[in-house]
Design a protein around this motif. Structure first.
Motif, PDB file in Angstrom:
ATOM      1  N   CYS A  17     -21.901  14.277   7.162  1.00  0.00           N
ATOM      2  CA  CYS A  17     -22.937  15.289   7.354  1.00  0.00           C
ATOM      3  C   CYS A  17     -23.871  14.885   8.491  1.00  0.00           C
ATOM      4  CB  CYS A  17     -23.669  15.396   6.022  1.00  0.00           C
ATOM      5  SG  CYS A  17     -25.282  16.086   6.084  1.00  0.00           S
ATOM      6  N   PHE A  20     -27.855  14.341   6.955  1.00  0.00           N
ATOM      7  CA  PHE A  20     -28.270  13.266   6.059  1.00  0.00           C
ATOM      8  C   PHE A  20     -27.220  12.168   5.892  1.00  0.00           C
ATOM      9  CE2 PHE A  20     -30.635  17.053   4.719  1.00  0.00           C
ATOM     10  CZ  PHE A  20     -31.928  16.576   4.853  1.00  0.00           C
ATOM     11  N   HIS A  22     -24.327  12.383   4.466  1.00  0.00           N
ATOM     12  CA  HIS A  22     -23.464  12.518   3.300  1.00  0.00           C
ATOM     13  C   HIS A  22     -22.008  12.430   3.739  1.00  0.00           C
ATOM     14  CE1 HIS A  22     -26.958  15.172   1.848  1.00  0.00           C
ATOM     15  NE2 HIS A  22     -27.018  14.057   1.151  1.00  0.00           N
ATOM     16  N   CYS A  50     -21.270  20.758   3.995  1.00  0.00           N
ATOM     17  CA  CYS A  50     -21.544  19.501   3.307  1.00  0.00           C
ATOM     18  C   CYS A  50     -21.725  19.755   1.825  1.00  0.00           C
ATOM     19  CB  CYS A  50     -22.801  18.850   3.870  1.00  0.00           C
ATOM     20  SG  CYS A  50     -23.294  17.389   2.947  1.00  0.00           S
ATOM     21  N   GLY A  52     -23.163  17.779  -0.129  1.00  0.00           N
ATOM     22  CA  GLY A  52     -24.424  17.204  -0.566  1.00  0.00           C
ATOM     23  C   GLY A  52     -25.624  18.103  -0.301  1.00  0.00           C
ATOM     24  N   CYS A  53     -25.633  18.791   0.839  1.00  0.00           N
ATOM     25  CA  CYS A  53     -26.830  19.545   1.211  1.00  0.00           C
ATOM     26  C   CYS A  53     -26.545  20.918   1.804  1.00  0.00           C
ATOM     27  CB  CYS A  53     -27.680  18.726   2.177  1.00  0.00           C
ATOM     28  SG  CYS A  53     -26.881  18.464   3.767  1.00  0.00           S
TER      29      CYS A  53
HETATM   30 ZN   LIG Z   1     -25.377  16.634   3.784  1.00  0.00          ZN
END
Ligand SMILES: [Zn+2]
Length: 64
Positions: A17, A20, A22, A50, A52-53
């Protein structure tokens, strides 16, 4: 890199990512189902989200 998905259908793509850091991955076979085997890994990179986010677009990727 400009590899067609059909050429790497038994591999997966690991992505990092851009926002961040990820790490997540997709199986190429699943990406072919979701798009088409005529897409390139570069085109698909721009569509992956992503896990994660939710960021997409500028993630780095590696086919493994
Ligand atoms: Zn992310």
């Amino acid at each position: 890199m400009n590899t067609k998905l059909s050429a790497v259908s038994d591999k997966r793509v690991d992505l990092t990512c851009s926002a961040f850091g990820h790490e997540f991955s997709y199986k190429i076979a699943d990406l072919i189902l979701a798009t088409s085997d005529d897409k390139t890994t570069h085109e698909v990179r721009q569509k992956t989200v992503c896990r994660g986010c939710g960021v997409r677009w500028d993630n780095t990727y590696q086919v493994v």
